[in-house]
Scaffold this active site. Structure first.
Site, PDB file in Angstrom:
ATOM      1  N   VAL A 109       0.840  -1.212   0.000  1.00  0.00           N
ATOM      2  CA  VAL A 109       0.000   0.000   0.000  1.00  0.00           C
ATOM      3  C   VAL A 109       0.872   1.259   0.000  1.00  0.00           C
ATOM      4  O   VAL A 109       0.610   2.219  -0.734  1.00  0.00           O
ATOM      5  CB  VAL A 109      -0.936   0.023   1.231  1.00  0.00           C
ATOM      6  CG1 VAL A 109      -1.700   1.342   1.297  1.00  0.00           C
ATOM      7  CG2 VAL A 109      -1.915  -1.152   1.209  1.00  0.00           C
ATOM      8  N   ASP A 125      11.354   2.879   5.701  1.00  0.00           N
ATOM      9  CA  ASP A 125      10.960   1.457   5.754  1.00  0.00           C
ATOM     10  C   ASP A 125      12.147   0.632   6.258  1.00  0.00           C
ATOM     11  O   ASP A 125      13.299   0.945   5.946  1.00  0.00           O
ATOM     12  CB  ASP A 125      10.555   0.981   4.346  1.00  0.00           C
ATOM     13  CG  ASP A 125       9.600  -0.193   4.378  1.00  0.00           C
ATOM     14  OD1 ASP A 125       8.454  -0.044   3.925  1.00  0.00           O
ATOM     15  OD2 ASP A 125       9.989  -1.280   4.868  1.00  0.00           O
ATOM     16  N   THR A 153       8.953  -6.550   5.195  1.00  0.00           N
ATOM     17  CA  THR A 153       8.108  -7.195   4.180  1.00  0.00           C
ATOM     18  C   THR A 153       8.049  -6.367   2.895  1.00  0.00           C
ATOM     19  O   THR A 153       7.528  -6.832   1.887  1.00  0.00           O
ATOM     20  CB  THR A 153       6.665  -7.397   4.696  1.00  0.00           C
ATOM     21  OG1 THR A 153       6.179  -6.144   5.214  1.00  0.00           O
ATOM     22  CG2 THR A 153       6.596  -8.455   5.772  1.00  0.00           C
ATOM     23  N   GLY A 154       8.552  -5.146   2.938  1.00  0.00           N
ATOM     24  CA  GLY A 154       8.557  -4.288   1.749  1.00  0.00           C
ATOM     25  C   GLY A 154       9.790  -4.562   0.902  1.00  0.00           C
ATOM     26  O   GLY A 154      10.636  -5.381   1.260  1.00  0.00           O
ATOM     27  N   VAL A 190      10.731   2.046  12.708  1.00  0.00           N
ATOM     28  CA  VAL A 190       9.921   2.921  13.581  1.00  0.00           C
ATOM     29  C   VAL A 190      10.014   2.522  15.055  1.00  0.00           C
ATOM     30  O   VAL A 190       9.550   3.259  15.923  1.00  0.00           O
ATOM     31  CB  VAL A 190       8.421   2.969  13.162  1.00  0.00           C
ATOM     32  CG1 VAL A 190       8.239   3.646  11.822  1.00  0.00           C
ATOM     33  CG2 VAL A 190       7.789   1.587  13.191  1.00  0.00           C
ATOM     34  N   TYR A 240      -1.144  -8.577  16.299  1.00  0.00           N
ATOM     35  CA  TYR A 240      -1.555  -7.597  15.286  1.00  0.00           C
ATOM     36  C   TYR A 240      -2.813  -6.859  15.739  1.00  0.00           C
ATOM     37  O   TYR A 240      -2.835  -5.631  15.798  1.00  0.00           O
ATOM     38  CB  TYR A 240      -1.803  -8.334  13.977  1.00  0.00           C
ATOM     39  CG  TYR A 240      -2.132  -7.448  12.790  1.00  0.00           C
ATOM     40  CD1 TYR A 240      -1.130  -6.728  12.143  1.00  0.00           C
ATOM     41  CD2 TYR A 240      -3.440  -7.351  12.305  1.00  0.00           C
ATOM     42  CE1 TYR A 240      -1.426  -5.934  11.031  1.00  0.00           C
ATOM     43  CE2 TYR A 240      -3.734  -6.567  11.199  1.00  0.00           C
ATOM     44  CZ  TYR A 240      -2.730  -5.858  10.565  1.00  0.00           C
ATOM     45  OH  TYR A 240      -3.026  -5.075   9.471  1.00  0.00           O
ATOM     46  N   ARG A 283      -1.222 -13.645   1.666  1.00  0.00           N
ATOM     47  CA  ARG A 283      -2.645 -13.304   1.787  1.00  0.00           C
ATOM     48  C   ARG A 283      -3.420 -13.919   0.629  1.00  0.00           C
ATOM     49  O   ARG A 283      -2.846 -14.346  -0.369  1.00  0.00           O
ATOM     50  CB  ARG A 283      -2.816 -11.774   1.849  1.00  0.00           C
ATOM     51  CG  ARG A 283      -2.525 -11.257   3.235  1.00  0.00           C
ATOM     52  CD  ARG A 283      -2.607  -9.751   3.327  1.00  0.00           C
ATOM     53  NE  ARG A 283      -1.397  -9.111   2.818  1.00  0.00           N
ATOM     54  CZ  ARG A 283      -1.180  -7.800   2.829  1.00  0.00           C
ATOM     55  NH1 ARG A 283      -2.112  -6.994   3.306  1.00  0.00           N
ATOM     56  NH2 ARG A 283      -0.056  -7.286   2.360  1.00  0.00           N
TER      57      ARG A 283
HETATM   58  P1  NAD Z   1       3.110  -4.646   3.700  1.00  0.00           P
HETATM   59  O1  NAD Z   1       3.614  -5.717   4.594  1.00  0.00           O
HETATM   60  O2  NAD Z   1       3.258  -4.795   2.229  1.00  0.00           O
HETATM   61  O3  NAD Z   1       3.759  -3.233   4.086  1.00  0.00           O
HETATM   62  C1  NAD Z   1       4.179  -2.899   5.376  1.00  0.00           C
HETATM   63  C2  NAD Z   1       5.500  -2.140   5.238  1.00  0.00           C
HETATM   64  O4  NAD Z   1       5.949  -1.752   6.554  1.00  0.00           O
HETATM   65  C3  NAD Z   1       6.617  -2.990   4.637  1.00  0.00           C
HETATM   66  O5  NAD Z   1       7.272  -2.253   3.632  1.00  0.00           O
HETATM   67  C4  NAD Z   1       7.537  -3.296   5.808  1.00  0.00           C
HETATM   68  O6  NAD Z   1       8.860  -3.514   5.416  1.00  0.00           O
HETATM   69  C5  NAD Z   1       7.355  -2.040   6.657  1.00  0.00           C
HETATM   70  N1  NAD Z   1       7.651  -2.238   8.077  1.00  0.00           N
HETATM   71  C6  NAD Z   1       7.244  -3.240   8.895  1.00  0.00           C
HETATM   72  N2  NAD Z   1       7.719  -3.056  10.142  1.00  0.00           N
HETATM   73  C7  NAD Z   1       8.419  -1.895  10.114  1.00  0.00           C
HETATM   74  C8  NAD Z   1       9.164  -1.165  11.088  1.00  0.00           C
HETATM   75  N3  NAD Z   1       9.263  -1.604  12.352  1.00  0.00           N
HETATM   76  N4  NAD Z   1       9.777  -0.011  10.712  1.00  0.00           N
HETATM   77  C9  NAD Z   1       9.713   0.421   9.437  1.00  0.00           C
HETATM   78  N5  NAD Z   1       9.027  -0.224   8.464  1.00  0.00           N
HETATM   79  C10 NAD Z   1       8.393  -1.368   8.805  1.00  0.00           C
HETATM   80  O7  NAD Z   1       1.577  -4.425   4.098  1.00  0.00           O
HETATM   81  P2  NAD Z   1       0.457  -3.488   3.430  1.00  0.00           P
HETATM   82  O8  NAD Z   1      -0.623  -4.350   2.967  1.00  0.00           O
HETATM   83  O9  NAD Z   1       1.088  -2.530   2.489  1.00  0.00           O
HETATM   84  O10 NAD Z   1      -0.064  -2.723   4.722  1.00  0.00           O
HETATM   85  C11 NAD Z   1       0.317  -1.377   5.004  1.00  0.00           C
HETATM   86  C12 NAD Z   1      -0.362  -0.933   6.289  1.00  0.00           C
HETATM   87  O11 NAD Z   1      -1.790  -0.977   6.141  1.00  0.00           O
HETATM   88  C13 NAD Z   1      -0.020  -1.803   7.508  1.00  0.00           C
HETATM   89  O12 NAD Z   1       0.112  -0.987   8.640  1.00  0.00           O
HETATM   90  C14 NAD Z   1      -1.247  -2.686   7.650  1.00  0.00           C
HETATM   91  O13 NAD Z   1      -1.447  -3.093   8.985  1.00  0.00           O
HETATM   92  C15 NAD Z   1      -2.355  -1.750   7.174  1.00  0.00           C
HETATM   93  N6  NAD Z   1      -3.492  -2.537   6.670  1.00  0.00           N
HETATM   94  C16 NAD Z   1      -3.394  -3.161   5.456  1.00  0.00           C
HETATM   95  C17 NAD Z   1      -4.454  -3.940   5.012  1.00  0.00           C
HETATM   96  C18 NAD Z   1      -4.420  -4.641   3.679  1.00  0.00           C
HETATM   97  O14 NAD Z   1      -5.327  -5.418   3.402  1.00  0.00           O
HETATM   98  N7  NAD Z   1      -3.438  -4.410   2.833  1.00  0.00           N
HETATM   99  C19 NAD Z   1      -5.605  -4.077   5.815  1.00  0.00           C
HETATM  100  C20 NAD Z   1      -5.644  -3.450   7.053  1.00  0.00           C
HETATM  101  C21 NAD Z   1      -4.581  -2.666   7.462  1.00  0.00           C
HETATM  102  N1  UDP Z   2      -7.149 -17.867   2.926  1.00  0.00           N
HETATM  103  C1  UDP Z   2      -7.341 -19.016   2.169  1.00  0.00           C
HETATM  104  N2  UDP Z   2      -6.303 -19.463   1.409  1.00  0.00           N
HETATM  105  C2  UDP Z   2      -5.098 -18.837   1.335  1.00  0.00           C
HETATM  106  C3  UDP Z   2      -4.916 -17.657   2.115  1.00  0.00           C
HETATM  107  C4  UDP Z   2      -5.952 -17.217   2.891  1.00  0.00           C
HETATM  108  O1  UDP Z   2      -8.427 -19.619   2.179  1.00  0.00           O
HETATM  109  O2  UDP Z   2      -4.206 -19.305   0.600  1.00  0.00           O
HETATM  110  C5  UDP Z   2      -8.283 -17.369   3.727  1.00  0.00           C
HETATM  111  C6  UDP Z   2      -7.954 -17.057   5.180  1.00  0.00           C
HETATM  112  O3  UDP Z   2      -8.076 -18.206   5.983  1.00  0.00           O
HETATM  113  C7  UDP Z   2      -9.008 -15.999   5.477  1.00  0.00           C
HETATM  114  C8  UDP Z   2      -9.178 -15.258   4.158  1.00  0.00           C
HETATM  115  O4  UDP Z   2      -8.697 -16.146   3.158  1.00  0.00           O
HETATM  116  O5  UDP Z   2     -10.242 -16.610   5.814  1.00  0.00           O
HETATM  117  C9  UDP Z   2      -8.414 -13.945   4.093  1.00  0.00           C
HETATM  118  O6  UDP Z   2      -7.084 -14.221   4.488  1.00  0.00           O
HETATM  119  P1  UDP Z   2      -5.920 -13.145   4.400  1.00  0.00           P
HETATM  120  O7  UDP Z   2      -4.698 -13.777   4.981  1.00  0.00           O
HETATM  121  O8  UDP Z   2      -5.827 -12.594   3.028  1.00  0.00           O
HETATM  122  O9  UDP Z   2      -6.422 -11.923   5.301  1.00  0.00           O
HETATM  123  P2  UDP Z   2      -7.154 -11.827   6.734  1.00  0.00           P
HETATM  124  O10 UDP Z   2      -8.446 -11.174   6.434  1.00  0.00           O
HETATM  125  O11 UDP Z   2      -7.346 -13.190   7.315  1.00  0.00           O
HETATM  126  O12 UDP Z   2      -6.220 -10.995   7.550  1.00  0.00           O
END
Ligand code: NAD
Ligand code: UDP
Length: 317
Positions: free
Chosen positions: A13, A32, A36-37, A58, A146, A187
């Site tokens: 994101v 960063d 995971t990035g 951070v 989390y 995911r």
């Molecule tokens: P992602 O894992 O791709 O990105 C997270 C980034 O944070 C990575 O680049 C990682 O290297 C960096 N990071 C982790 N720990 C760190 C630290 N201690 N210091 C500096 N950098 C650090 O995940 P994403 O999907 O891009 O998610 C971004 C944010 O949005 C996260 O905070 C996540 O919790 C939140 N979020 C995402 C989703 C989604 O579905 N993508 C849903 C809910 C919340």
């Molecule tokens: N899931 C799945 N197969 C996969 C990965 C995830 O069936 O290979 C399911 C997981 O158990 C959950 C949903 O898909 O019910 C969404 O999972 P994800 O890890 O993407 O995000 P969550 O909403 O659980 O944080």
């Protein structure tokens, strides 16, 4: 224009957010620790004159940063596979990370937005989830690092607001997908798309009747920017997600059909505490931010397929 800090900016994101902020004319500092990035997510931004990237964590004080007007705090692994690998680190990132970015906001007077999550609702009893729902989280299960970490971060944001008048915004983000998810992210969307492209079995956890609501990444980023730019009355959590609700089995069938793959479907054990239903109520975001997602699941999946088939082709070279 604003000097904007994006923590977690090299993530899935975060990289789209950095791109959007540069388009809007901001100067962007992307921070960063690359847990995971990946630098490849932001490689195309590196030469931009208003973009700077720093490898920083951070968990440590951000005392080297002195000038900033806006902070988006996205630093935290978002995939259950990754945030559960080292749960203590995840909690530290959420709690110490929140304190460090909030201290920076307090010192500089920057407005700060927290990337919170639908996971604060846990396995929700109320459906769809509104912002006033207080959730149903297991505080000692494997997802707690989390879920509770993000809940603690929300508490800290409101405490800094009440004690130190820090200007906060809280986005509760629901499942977001799209290009630049890491191949090993784990995911559901990236797993299914990659499995379909590779002709591997699609792995459904449980019976596939659990639901999620999938938001395309550019829609989410637009919501984050609107929330950051909103008035002081938005000092309250705000859901950002696509209300279209699908079972995981429906998602698997759509992916198989779109890819015309030979992949079959296999059923594997459901992870502990996997939420059964999830759908955002976005009344607040619609009314106050004039925001609603525009990209339908099928359209977003087509873009995700295009990205991963290019990535597969490059990996094969
Ligand atoms: P992602 O894992 O791709 O990105 C997270 C980034 O944070 C990575 O680049 C990682 O290297 C960096 N990071 C982790 N720990 C760190 C630290 N201690 N210091 C500096 N950098 C650090 O995940 P994403 O999907 O891009 O998610 C971004 C944010 O949005 C996260 O905070 C996540 O919790 C939140 N979020 C995402 C989703 C989604 O579905 N993508 C849903 C809910 C919340
Ligand atoms: N899931 C799945 N197969 C996969 C990965 C995830 O069936 O290979 C399911 C997981 O158990 C959950 C949903 O898909 O019910 C969404 O999972 P994800 O890890 O993407 O995000 P969550 O909403 O659980 O944080």
């Amino acid at each position: 224009m604003n000097r904007t800090l994006v923590t977690g900016g090299a993530g899935f994101v975060g990289s789209f957010l950095c791109e959007r902020l540069l388009e809007d004319g901001h100067t962007v500092l992307c921070l960063d620790n690359l847990q995971t990035g990946s630098v490849s997510n932001i490689a195309h931004l590196m030469a931009h004159p208003r973009f700077k990237f720093c490898v920083m964590d951070v968990e440590l004080p951000l005392s080297s940063i002195d000038q900033v007007d806006q902070i988006f705090n996205l630093a935290c692994p978002a995939s259950p596979v990754h945030y559960q690998t080292d749960p203590i680190r995840t909690m530290r990132t959420n709690v110490l990370g929140a304190i460090n970015v909030l201290e920076l906001a307090r010192r500089t007077g920057a407005r700060i937005l927290q990337a919170s999550t639908s996971e604060v609702y846990g396995d929700p009893v109320l459906h769809p989830q509104t912002e006033c729902y207080r959730g149903n989280v297991n505080p000692f299960g494997p997802r707690a690092c989390y879920d509770e970490g993000k809940r603690a971060a929300e508490s800290l944001f409101f405490d800094y607001h009440r004690m130190h008048d820090v200007d906060i915004r809280i986005a509760r983000i629901f499942n977001t997908y799209g290009p630049r998810m890491a191949r090993e992210d784990g995911r559901v969307v990236s797993n299914f798309v990659l499995q379909a492209l590779q002709g591997q079995p699609i792995t459904i956890y449980g019976d596939g009747q659990q639901t999620r609501s999938f938001c395309f990444v550019t829609d989410l980023v637009d919501g984050l920017v609107r929330l950051m730019n909103s008035d002081a009355h938005m000092v309250q959590p705000c859901n950002l997600g696509n209300p279209g609700e699908f079972t995981i089995l429906e998602l698997a069938e759509m992916v198989v059909e779109m890819c015309r793959t030979k992949s079959g479907i296999v059923f594997e054990p459901l992870p502990v505490d996997d939420p059964t239903r999830r759908q955002p109520d976005i009344t607040l975001a619609k009314r106050e931010l004039n925001w609603a997602p525009r990209v339908a699941l099928r359209e977003g999946l087509a873009q995700t397929f295009a990205y991963f088939s290019d990535a597969e082709a490059m990996a094969a070279e």
